[in-house]
Design a protein around this motif. Structure first.
Motif, short mmCIF file in Angstrom:
data_model
loop_
_atom_site.label_atom_id
_atom_site.label_comp_id
_atom_site.label_asym_id
_atom_site.label_seq_id
_atom_site.Cartn_x
_atom_site.Cartn_y
_atom_site.Cartn_z
N ASP A 211 0.82 -1.21 0.00
CA ASP A 211 0.00 0.00 0.00
C ASP A 211 0.86 1.26 0.00
OD1 ASP A 211 -2.34 -1.45 0.00
OD2 ASP A 211 -2.63 -1.34 2.16
N CYS A 212 1.94 1.24 0.77
CA CYS A 212 2.76 2.44 0.91
C CYS A 212 3.69 2.66 -0.29
CB CYS A 212 3.61 2.36 2.18
SG CYS A 212 2.65 2.50 3.71
N LEU A 213 4.25 1.60 -0.84
CA LEU A 213 5.30 1.76 -1.85
C LEU A 213 4.90 1.32 -3.25
CD1 LEU A 213 8.58 0.73 -0.02
CD2 LEU A 213 7.66 3.00 -0.42
N MET A 214 4.14 0.26 -3.38
CA MET A 214 3.83 -0.27 -4.71
C MET A 214 2.47 0.16 -5.23
SD MET A 214 6.55 -1.82 -5.48
CE MET A 214 8.00 -1.79 -4.42
N GLY A 215 1.47 0.24 -4.36
CA GLY A 215 0.13 0.62 -4.78
C GLY A 215 0.07 1.93 -5.55
N PRO A 216 0.87 2.96 -5.15
CA PRO A 216 0.85 4.21 -5.90
C PRO A 216 1.31 4.07 -7.36
CG PRO A 216 1.70 4.60 -3.71
CD PRO A 216 1.57 3.11 -3.87
N ASN A 217 1.88 2.95 -7.72
CA ASN A 217 2.27 2.73 -9.12
C ASN A 217 1.73 1.39 -9.61
OD1 ASN A 217 4.74 4.57 -8.02
ND2 ASN A 217 4.37 4.93 -10.18
N ALA A 218 0.42 1.21 -9.42
CA ALA A 218 -0.21 -0.08 -9.74
C ALA A 218 -0.01 -0.46 -11.21
CB ALA A 218 -1.70 -0.03 -9.41
N ARG A 219 -0.06 0.51 -12.11
CA ARG A 219 0.13 0.20 -13.52
C ARG A 219 1.54 -0.32 -13.78
NH1 ARG A 219 -3.65 4.18 -13.39
NH2 ARG A 219 -5.31 4.15 -14.96
N LEU A 222 1.72 -3.97 -12.64
CA LEU A 222 1.15 -4.89 -13.62
C LEU A 222 2.09 -5.11 -14.80
CD1 LEU A 222 -2.53 -3.57 -13.59
CD2 LEU A 222 -1.70 -5.74 -12.66
N ALA A 223 2.78 -4.04 -15.21
CA ALA A 223 3.74 -4.18 -16.32
C ALA A 223 4.89 -5.10 -15.92
CB ALA A 223 4.28 -2.80 -16.72
N ALA A 224 5.37 -4.97 -14.68
CA ALA A 224 6.47 -5.83 -14.21
C ALA A 224 6.01 -7.28 -14.10
CB ALA A 224 6.99 -5.32 -12.88
N LEU A 225 4.80 -7.49 -13.57
CA LEU A 225 4.27 -8.86 -13.46
C LEU A 225 4.15 -9.51 -14.84
CD1 LEU A 225 1.50 -8.31 -10.74
CD2 LEU A 225 3.58 -9.68 -10.48
N LYS A 226 3.79 -8.72 -15.83
CA LYS A 226 3.68 -9.24 -17.20
C LYS A 226 5.04 -9.71 -17.71
CE LYS A 226 1.26 -9.76 -21.07
NZ LYS A 226 0.12 -10.70 -21.16
N ARG A 227 6.09 -8.96 -17.37
CA ARG A 227 7.43 -9.30 -17.86
C ARG A 227 7.99 -10.57 -17.21
NH1 ARG A 227 8.35 -3.46 -17.02
NH2 ARG A 227 8.02 -2.41 -19.02
#
Length: 576
Positions: A211-219, A222-227
């Motif tokens: 929530d504190c570090l990753m949520g603010p860049n959710a898009r 998702l791009a990293a998970l795709k890779r």
């Protein structure tokens, strides 16, 4: 085999520091620096369970060190490293990103191994050149490129910008199926367990970190998970907390679900900061945290790195904008600012803050430009004239909540109207009392008018309180926090109710003009309260738009034995 050191190191108030080394795969050693007593991480959030800084040594025909550690571990870390290998035999130093808690000892490594080659993203190499102020050999890598260490250790690099720094890369070892992720999938959690054996004990810290570090860049998540979706992953070697091994699909699945939920939100706030300038990123990230509590999507972008097309598209998609002032001397950031001004559209919400870097772009002339172009100011300009404190952080968090609530105003009205009329009337027949929750943590204090309160247990004595996720006090209501439950008196509560129900500006003193005295847990007790109880939070349950917070009652007092608690009767159940 796990080896713990108890070597001591002279640091002002360091708390307890230890180091754990463990072989996590063939020719692969984790060096975990355990910071047991750290209570805060930069300005961004408080810590309940300390943290760790994880570094990794891969020894093929050639040797690579993945990340270093925090400067507070300088003596301990270097002693351990020298005990594991002659530093001059390390061929590569892989920089996942240049945040100081992972790259704090890069200069020391360069002194011990002057022939080492530093491997990182182009931006990371540029940042390091400004950090270490000495020449070094470097290798810039892009997503999909590989580095062969021999003995089967083929390292593949995966670009993951904005997680949570713009220069982040992930590294995958094809021999051991280990994914080195630095901050991604990490958590601030310190104990002797190397891996994630006990999912229930760490999942709350995992979510809080997201929530504190990753949520603010959710898009970007998702791009990293795709890779990485086609990689066979046996171990996720994180930069903080335990390594992930036993529940990898569960952890990655949670990142996927949380990010999809965040990204599909129709209301988007774009937050622009300046990398490595003043307190820009810390403060903007805190505002993003406040925004996210209201359910809007947030996207953070570094003004001095982002491509003009990326800035233009993001501004066009956004309902709200937050901008940390860049340095007047930064031509790239100034150009990005011009791109924003050219791309905005009327009725967007805007919030501005100083970065505290010493040569900030003047905030008020820019504010006037945005107002002339038809933008609506979501919160007054935040001025930063000194090192940010917890009070500054609270101000920024509340400012973020304000812009999120403003953007959600139409949706909130629509949701209220959508509730079935008969159901509204039935829910409205649930009666409650009236209370004021007060809390203090460090220099930050807050209060909340509450009615959804009930006794929840007899042994131990406990109460349950429903707290909206948008409330300012929510950041002071986590497990381990303490607060006071003030009970209001029937017939004598109107003054306090009127005061605490009014809308406060971000960072405003909620106790101005109210008589209080400190409880044993330091939270304010209202002098006009009928009774009060001092409580400690032991658990939280996610209930949609509210947290239900269970707390044990430590002590209490009644001021008037014959008086009655103020009662609250509703006719409809779609509001408090």
């Amino acid at each position: 085999m796990v080896a713990l050191t108890q070597l001591s190191q002279v640091i002002p108030n360091p708390g307890r520091l230890t180091i754990q080394t463990v072989e996590i795969a063939p020719q692969t050693t984790a060096i975990r620096c355990l910071d047991w007593d750290r209570e805060r991480f930069d300005i961004e959030f408080g810590l309940r369970n300390g943290t760790t800084y994880n570094s990794f040594l891969i020894q093929g025909e050639k040797v690579a060190l993945v990340d270093t550690s925090h400067r507070k571990f300088e003596q301990l870390y270097l002693e351990i490293l020298v005990g594991l290998i002659d530093p001059t035999k390390i061929d590569y130093l892989i920089i996942s990103h240049t945040e100081p808690d992972h790259s704090g000892l890069v200069k020391n490594i360069l002194q011990l191994a002057p022939s080492i080659t530093v491997v990182g993203a182009k931006v990371a190499i540029q940042f390091l050149e400004n950090m270490v102020h000495q020449p070094f050999k470097s290798m810039q890598v892009k997503s999909g490129e590989r580095l062969d260490l021999g003995n089967g250790h083929q390292l593949e690099f995966i670009s993951a910008p904005n997680l949570h720094w713009p220069d982040t890369i992930l590294t995958y070892d094809h021999k051991t199926c280990t994914l080195y992720t630095c901050d991604v999938f990490g958590m601030h959690y310190c104990d002797d367990h190397t891996y994630d054996e006990n999912i229930t004990s760490i999942e709350e810290d995992f979510k809080y970190y997201y929530d504190c570090l990753m949520g603010p860049n959710a898009r970007s998540v998702l791009a990293a998970l795709k890779r990485i979706e086609k990689l066979e992953i046996v171990t996720v070697a994180t930069g903080h907390g335990p390594l992930l091994k036993h529940y990898i699909s569960e952890w990655l699945g949670r990142y996927q679900n949380w990010s999809l939920e965040q990204a599909k939100t129709e209301t988007l706030v774009a937050l622009f900061y300046v990398e490595d300038y003043g307190y820009s990123e810390h403060l903007v990230r805190t505002i993003a945290h406040g925004c996210a509590k209201t359910g809007v999507a947030v996207e953070l972008v570094a003004l001095n790195i982002a491509e003009p097309q990326e800035v233009r598209e993001l501004v066009a998609q956004s309902s709200g904008l937050v901008i940390g002032m860049p340095a007047q001397s930064s031509l790239v950031a100034q150009a990005a600012l011009s791109t924003i001004l050219a791309a905005i559209h009327k009725k967007q919400a805007i919030g501005l803050l100083e970065s505290g870097g010493g040569e900030d772009e003047p905030i008020y002339p820019l504010r006037n430009k945005f107002q002339e172009l038809g933008l609506i100011e979501a919160f007054p300009p935040i001025l930063v004239k000194e090192t940010p404190t917890q009070a500054t952080e609270q101000l920024c968090d509340e400012a973020g909540t304000d812009i999120g609530q403003w953007l959600n105003r139409d949706r909130s009205i629509k949701q209220i109207k959508s509730i079935n009329t008969e159901l509204e009337k039935a829910l409205g027949r649930i009666s409650t009392g009236l209370y004021i929750i007060t809390a203090k943590k460090g220099e930050v204090q807050s209060a909340m008018f509450a009615s959804w309160v009930t006794q929840a247990s007899l042994e131990p004595l406990g109460v349950a309180i429903a707290v909206s996720k948008e409330r300012a006090i929510e950041s002071l209501m986590h497990v381990g926090d303490r607060f006071v439950l003030n009970v209001l008196e029937e017939g004598k509560y109107q003054g306090l109710m009127k005061h605490f129900l009014k809308r406060f500006a971000p960072g405003a003193d909620r106790f101005a003009g109210v008589k209080t005295y400190p409880a044993k847990n330091e939270s304010p007790v209202l002098a006009e309260a009928l009774a009060y109880m001092e409580c400690e939070i032991t658990s939280r349950m996610d209930c949609g738009d509210h947290w239900v917070i269970y707390s044990t009652v430590q002590t209490g007092r009644v001021a008037k034995l014959n008086a009655l608690t103020a009662a609250h009767h509703r006719k409809i159940g779609n509001h408090y």
